[in-house]
Every structure is written in structure tokens, then in C-alpha cells.
Enzyme design. Structure first.
Site, short mmCIF file in Angstrom:
data_model
loop_
_atom_site.label_atom_id
_atom_site.label_comp_id
_atom_site.label_asym_id
_atom_site.label_seq_id
_atom_site.Cartn_x
_atom_site.Cartn_y
_atom_site.Cartn_z
NE ARG A 241 -4.27 -1.44 0.09
CZ ARG A 241 -4.37 -2.54 -0.67
NH1 ARG A 241 -3.39 -2.88 -1.49
NH2 ARG A 241 -5.47 -3.28 -0.62
CD GLU A 270 -2.96 3.23 -5.32
OE1 GLU A 270 -4.02 2.65 -5.62
OE2 GLU A 270 -1.96 2.64 -4.89
CG HIS A 288 -3.10 -0.86 -6.69
ND1 HIS A 288 -3.48 -0.17 -5.56
CD2 HIS A 288 -2.99 -2.16 -6.29
CE1 HIS A 288 -3.60 -1.00 -4.54
NE2 HIS A 288 -3.30 -2.23 -4.97
C1 DGY Z 1 -5.22 -6.26 -2.84
O1 DGY Z 1 -5.86 -7.28 -3.12
O2 DGY Z 1 -5.18 -5.79 -1.70
C2 DGY Z 1 -4.45 -5.62 -3.95
O3 DGY Z 1 -3.90 -4.42 -3.61
C3 DGY Z 1 -5.25 -5.53 -5.22
O4 DGY Z 1 -5.29 -6.81 -5.72
#
Ligand code: DGY
Length: 330
Positions: A241, A270, A288
Site C-alpha cells: 500500500r 491513489e 496498482h
Molecule cells: C489487494 O488485493 O489488496 C491488492 O492491492 C489488489 O489486488
């Protein structure tokens, strides 16, 4: 079941098959209006009359949303669930589910792709050739750093971190990891990884790859002090993240060549990307997409839909994050 008795589910975004078909078995789907701002006010308004919300990582599932009368389940189509206030969900008796496991290998592939791309300057090289700058071979053209036999530091050794470690073995890498939950000695031996404190990991690694969830404790886990002790030849990769890394500090480090480069799939705000990152030629940036293979993304949709259907039918979904909500079910 009479169609009038069918619960309604607010679907926030486009889903891939078989997600919609699975959902249609048990619910009537209400689509969140395309392009409407993703504020919790708008979500709460759209969720009125719904027993479920099928959400994604950009949806703010706050207490305001979770207090919706009759809401029973929020099924997040992601393994990460920092967009959902799980404690508030539990208080309101709302089950929260995610999609763990199925995206580990695909995400690990992408972490490795970013590592390779930055280390061997793949994106710069592509622009160079397309820009018709390739006028002939030269001994010092586009020199990069070796991935093979390098030291990889994994911050977080959960399922995705482990999948990255597995790949690193094929590259004869030495693998260090930092995690608040250590592996057993047997697991470490089997996986060929060694636990290290953050300082050791940061100072000794040629590649640092981040695999922790976003929590209060991991916010800005990598900032100016951490970047300052990394090797000037090191590469930082983030597929977890964005806010785990202090983006402003990273921009400074990249600009001043404090590290060799960075491969980023996630950003602090984002979909906004820090202009300093856009300008940084030593960074490889992706929107992402670490889990974005057709198979993985459709399996994520199917899993999220199955979690929702189970919850709506009064069962315990396979990927329930807050079992305490069951005793407060409404
Ligand atoms: C998640 O699943 O948390 C990713 O960031 C997106 O697939």
C-alpha cells in the site's frame, strides 16, 4: 425464493465473471453510479435498503456506511482491507470479508518484475530504443545492478513475502526478512531466509521489497531515516500500500540518487501520483496492477461474490475477518 424476498447488494464497481453470475444466484444487484465520487456520504446513500456491499480498495467503508440499517456484509474484492473500518463493522454486526491467497503468486511475480525492471533499466531502455537513440552498442550503455546473487530484504513475510522469497532462490539471492511475527527455525531453513532487524535489513539489502498491510503501525514505515541508511545501489519495491512509504522522502532520495531506484505499484494518494515520481527516471511506476492477471482478478471476483452469497444465506463466509460480528448479527 420469491424475488421480492431477495436481498439487495450494492456493487461498487465492475466485476469480472464469474463474480456477477455467482452474486445473481442469491441477490439483486444495485450498481453504484459510474463516476459518482467515492465519498462515504454517497456510499451510505447508495447502500440504503442493501444487505450487502461488494467493495473495492478505493471505497471508504466508514462507520457512516456501516451503520446502514439492514446491512449484513461488506465483501471487499482485495486481500487488503485498510479501506474498511473493521472495528466499526463489528460494532454494527456487519461481517467483513476479503480475498486472501489467490493473488499471492501473481503479486509476487509482479514484485519481481518491478525489481528486474528497475535493476536492469528495462523501461528506460525501451524509451531509448523507441526514441531512436540506439546508434550502436557501447560497453557502458545502460549499466544496471545484478539481481542474481544479490541480497533481498523482505519487509513482511506473509503469504506474498514468502512467494517472493521462493522466486529469489532461483536467482541465488540471499534473503533477509523483517517481521513482527517470526517464522519458526524450520520454516526459515526450508525457505532459506534469515530474520533481521529493520536496520540490518535496510543496510545490507540490495533490494528491499515491502509486503506488509497498511495499519497505524506501518504508515510511513519507510521514510527519510530508513532511505538514508539504504545502499546507494539499492532498489526499493512496493506492491503493498502506498502510505507505507513516505512518498515525499522517496522523491528526495530518488532525485539525489540516495538509492539506485524504485519500483512502485502503489501510491500514497491513489490515483494521484507525486509529480516528483513522475519526473524520476530511476523509478518504474505501475497503476496498482500487481494482482492483475485475467485469471487472478476473476478468481478474486468469484471469491468475493461467494463470500457475499454465503453471508446473505446466513452462513459463515470462508474469508470472514471479524467473526465477532456473528454474535451481533442483525
Ligand atoms: C489487494 O488485493 O489488496 C491488492 O492491492 C489488489 O489486488
Amino acid at each position: 425464493m420469491n424475488t421480492q424476498d431477495r436481498p439487495r447488494v450494492l456493487n461498487m464497481h465492475k466485476l469480472l465473471e464469474p463474480g456477477p453470475s455467482v452474486l445473481a444466484e442469491a441477490a439483486d444487484v444495485v450498481q453504484f453510479p459510474d463516476g459518482k465520487p467515492l465519498t462515504d456520504d454517497n456510499l451510505a446513500e447508495a447502500a440504503q435498503g442493501c444487505a450487502g456491499i461488494l467493495s473495492m480498495l478505493m471505497d471508504p467503508i466508514t462507520e457512516k456506511v456501516l451503520a446502514t440499517p439492514g446491512l449484513r456484509c461488506v465483501s471487499n474484492v482485495a486481500v487488503g482491507y485498510d479501506n474498511v473500518d473493521v472495528a466499526a463493522a463489528t460494532r454494527h454486526g456487519v461481517m467483513v470479508t476479503n480475498t486472501p491467497g489467490i493473488l499471492d503468486e501473481t503479486t509476487a511475480d509482479f514484485a519481481f518484475a518491478l525489481m528486474m525492471a528497475v535493476a536492469r533499466r528495462v523501461v528506460q531502455a525501451d524509451h531509448f530504443v523507441r526514441g531512436t537513440h540506439f546508434k550502436g552498442w557501447a560497453i557502458d550503455m545502460m549499466l544496471g545492478v545484478d539481481v542474481n546473487h544479490a541480497t533481498l530484504g523482505l519487509i513482511g513475510i506473509g503469504r506474498i513475502g514468502r512467494a517472493v522469497a521462493k522466486r529469489a532462490r532461483g536467482f541465488n539471492m540471499r534473503v533477509l526478512y523483517a517481521d513482527t511475527s517470526p517464522l519458526s527455525a524450520d520454516e526459515e531453513r526450508e525457505m532459506g531466509v534469515t530474520r533481521a532487524d529493520m536496520h540490518t535489513l535496510l543496510t545490507q539489502s540490495d533490494f528491499v521489497s515491502v509486503h506488509v498491510p497498511l495499519t497505524e503501525n506501518t504508515h510511513h514505515l519507510i521514510g527519510a531515516p530508513e532511505l538514508a541508511v539504504m545502499k546507494p545501489t539499492a532498489v526499493l519495491v512496493n506492491t503493498s500500500r502506498g502510505p507505507v512509504i513516505d512518498e515525499g522522502a522517496l522523491v528526495d532520495a530518488l532525485k539525489n540518487h540516495r538509492i539506485f531506484g524504485a519500483g512502485l505499484d502503489v501510491f500514497e494518494r491513489e490515483p494521484q501520483v507525486h509529480p516528483g515520481l513522475i519526473a524520476a527516471h530511476n523509478a518504474v511506476l505501475a497503476p496498482h496492477i500487481a494482482s492483475a492477471s485475467t485469471r487472478t482478478r476473476s478468481e478474486m471476483c468469484a471469491m468475493a461474490a461467494r463470500n457475499m452469497v454465503t453471508a446473505l444465506r446466513g452462513g459463515r463466509p470462508a474469508n470472514l475477518l471479524n467473526p465477532q460480528a456473528l454474535s451481533r448479527r442483525r
